[in-house]
Design a protein around this motif. Structure first.
Motif, short mmCIF file in Angstrom:
data_model
loop_
_atom_site.label_atom_id
_atom_site.label_comp_id
_atom_site.label_asym_id
_atom_site.label_seq_id
_atom_site.Cartn_x
_atom_site.Cartn_y
_atom_site.Cartn_z
N ASN A 1 0.87 -1.17 0.00
CA ASN A 1 0.00 0.00 0.00
C ASN A 1 0.90 1.22 0.00
O ASN A 1 2.09 1.12 0.32
CB ASN A 1 -0.89 0.01 1.25
CG ASN A 1 -1.85 -1.16 1.25
OD1 ASN A 1 -2.55 -1.39 0.28
ND2 ASN A 1 -1.88 -1.89 2.34
N GLY A 2 0.34 2.38 -0.31
CA GLY A 2 1.19 3.55 -0.27
C GLY A 2 0.51 4.84 -0.65
O GLY A 2 -0.68 4.87 -0.97
N PHE A 3 1.31 5.90 -0.58
CA PHE A 3 0.86 7.25 -0.93
C PHE A 3 1.93 7.90 -1.78
O PHE A 3 3.12 7.70 -1.56
CB PHE A 3 0.71 8.13 0.31
CG PHE A 3 0.00 7.48 1.46
CD1 PHE A 3 -1.36 7.21 1.40
CD2 PHE A 3 0.69 7.13 2.60
CE1 PHE A 3 -1.99 6.61 2.47
CE2 PHE A 3 0.06 6.54 3.67
CZ PHE A 3 -1.29 6.28 3.60
N LEU B 1 4.06 12.67 4.40
CA LEU B 1 3.73 11.27 4.12
C LEU B 1 3.63 10.46 5.41
O LEU B 1 2.72 9.63 5.57
CB LEU B 1 4.77 10.66 3.18
CG LEU B 1 4.72 11.15 1.73
CD1 LEU B 1 6.00 10.78 0.98
CD2 LEU B 1 3.50 10.59 1.02
N LEU B 2 4.53 10.69 6.34
CA LEU B 2 4.50 9.98 7.61
C LEU B 2 3.25 10.35 8.40
O LEU B 2 2.61 9.47 9.00
CB LEU B 2 5.76 10.27 8.42
CG LEU B 2 5.94 9.49 9.70
CD1 LEU B 2 5.90 7.98 9.46
CD2 LEU B 2 7.24 9.88 10.37
N GLN B 3 2.85 11.61 8.40
CA GLN B 3 1.63 12.02 9.09
C GLN B 3 0.39 11.36 8.48
O GLN B 3 -0.51 10.94 9.20
CB GLN B 3 1.49 13.54 9.08
CG GLN B 3 2.49 14.23 9.98
CD GLN B 3 2.50 15.74 9.82
OE1 GLN B 3 2.07 16.29 8.81
NE2 GLN B 3 3.05 16.41 10.82
N LYS B 4 0.38 11.24 7.18
CA LYS B 4 -0.72 10.54 6.50
C LYS B 4 -0.77 9.09 6.96
O LYS B 4 -1.85 8.56 7.27
CB LYS B 4 -0.52 10.63 4.98
CG LYS B 4 -1.49 9.84 4.16
CD LYS B 4 -2.81 10.56 4.01
CE LYS B 4 -3.69 9.81 3.01
NZ LYS B 4 -5.05 10.30 3.03
N TYR C 1 13.56 9.71 11.56
CA TYR C 1 12.60 8.95 12.36
C TYR C 1 12.69 9.26 13.85
O TYR C 1 11.68 9.40 14.52
CB TYR C 1 12.75 7.44 12.10
CG TYR C 1 12.25 7.05 10.73
CD1 TYR C 1 10.91 7.14 10.41
CD2 TYR C 1 13.13 6.62 9.74
CE1 TYR C 1 10.44 6.80 9.15
CE2 TYR C 1 12.67 6.28 8.47
CZ TYR C 1 11.33 6.37 8.19
OH TYR C 1 10.88 6.04 6.94
N GLN C 2 13.90 9.42 14.37
CA GLN C 2 14.02 9.73 15.80
C GLN C 2 13.43 11.10 16.12
O GLN C 2 12.78 11.27 17.16
CB GLN C 2 15.49 9.67 16.23
CG GLN C 2 16.02 8.24 16.27
CD GLN C 2 17.46 8.20 16.70
OE1 GLN C 2 17.73 8.24 17.90
NE2 GLN C 2 18.37 8.17 15.72
N LYS C 3 13.59 12.06 15.23
CA LYS C 3 13.00 13.38 15.46
C LYS C 3 11.47 13.33 15.48
O LYS C 3 10.83 14.23 16.01
CB LYS C 3 13.47 14.37 14.37
CG LYS C 3 14.87 14.89 14.60
CD LYS C 3 15.25 15.89 13.54
CE LYS C 3 14.52 17.20 13.74
NZ LYS C 3 15.00 18.26 12.83
N ARG C 4 10.91 12.28 14.91
CA ARG C 4 9.45 12.16 14.82
C ARG C 4 8.90 11.11 15.79
O ARG C 4 7.82 10.57 15.59
CB ARG C 4 9.07 11.87 13.37
CG ARG C 4 9.19 13.15 12.55
CD ARG C 4 9.52 12.92 11.10
NE ARG C 4 9.78 14.20 10.45
CZ ARG C 4 10.97 14.82 10.44
NH1 ARG C 4 12.01 14.27 11.03
NH2 ARG C 4 11.11 15.99 9.85
N GLY C 5 9.67 10.81 16.82
CA GLY C 5 9.17 9.97 17.90
C GLY C 5 9.46 8.49 17.81
O GLY C 5 9.01 7.72 18.66
N PHE C 6 10.19 8.06 16.80
CA PHE C 6 10.55 6.65 16.68
C PHE C 6 11.73 6.36 17.61
O PHE C 6 12.58 7.22 17.83
CB PHE C 6 10.94 6.30 15.24
CG PHE C 6 9.78 6.16 14.30
CD1 PHE C 6 9.38 4.90 13.87
CD2 PHE C 6 9.10 7.28 13.84
CE1 PHE C 6 8.31 4.76 12.99
CE2 PHE C 6 8.03 7.15 12.97
CZ PHE C 6 7.63 5.89 12.55
N VAL C 7 11.75 5.15 18.15
CA VAL C 7 12.85 4.72 19.02
C VAL C 7 13.42 3.41 18.48
O VAL C 7 12.73 2.63 17.83
CB VAL C 7 12.38 4.53 20.49
CG1 VAL C 7 11.91 5.85 21.08
CG2 VAL C 7 11.29 3.48 20.59
#
Length: 138
Positions: free
Chosen positions: A20-22, A61-64, A92-98
């Protein structure tokens, strides 16, 4: 951009046509692509590409995708990248990923399936390991 129509993570083949994708557009021009698969309650990002870097395309795209995850009942989003992909690790780390896992020497397994994977990646760093990052869906 990937050298073929397959992506490989942890030695598993992902056919991009089955994801799937955008597509992000600026007017009528494609400027980004996010591909993902869903397994149980986890959405795995297979690829996130922005043609223009640091212009908000990847973030949009990540927010979507996060919206899709919330609406689908997914509990986490997962992404696997390579040890040389410093931009992705930052993004990714700046956007809350660990960091949730490191797979030492996993690229050797993936390279056996997809020989187009080079020996050296960004900044001349030897491609060896896969790094897994996750983010809880809230």
């Amino acid at each position: 951009e990937w050298g073929s129509d397959i992506m490989v993570t942890k030695g598993k083949i992902h056919h991009v046509v089955d994801c799937n994708g955008f597509i992000a557009h600026n007017k009528d021009v494609p400027v980004g692509l996010l591909l993902y698969i869903t397994k149980n309650n986890t959405i795995e990002i297979i690829s996130l590409n922005a043609i223009t870097k640091q212009a908000g395309v990847g973030t949009a795209l990540l927010q979507k995708l996060e919206g899709v995850a919330k609406n689908s009942g997914a509990t986490k989003i997962l992404v696997i990248t390579t040890n040389d992909n410093l931009e992705a690790l930052r993004f990714y780390q700046k956007r809350g990923f660990v960091f949730s896992a490191i797979y030492p020497d996993a690229i050797a397994t993936s390279r056996a399936v997809k020989p187009q994977i080079p020996l050296y990646g960004n900044y001349g760093i030897p491609l060896r390991d896969e790094m897994e990052l996750t983010k809880e869906v809230k």
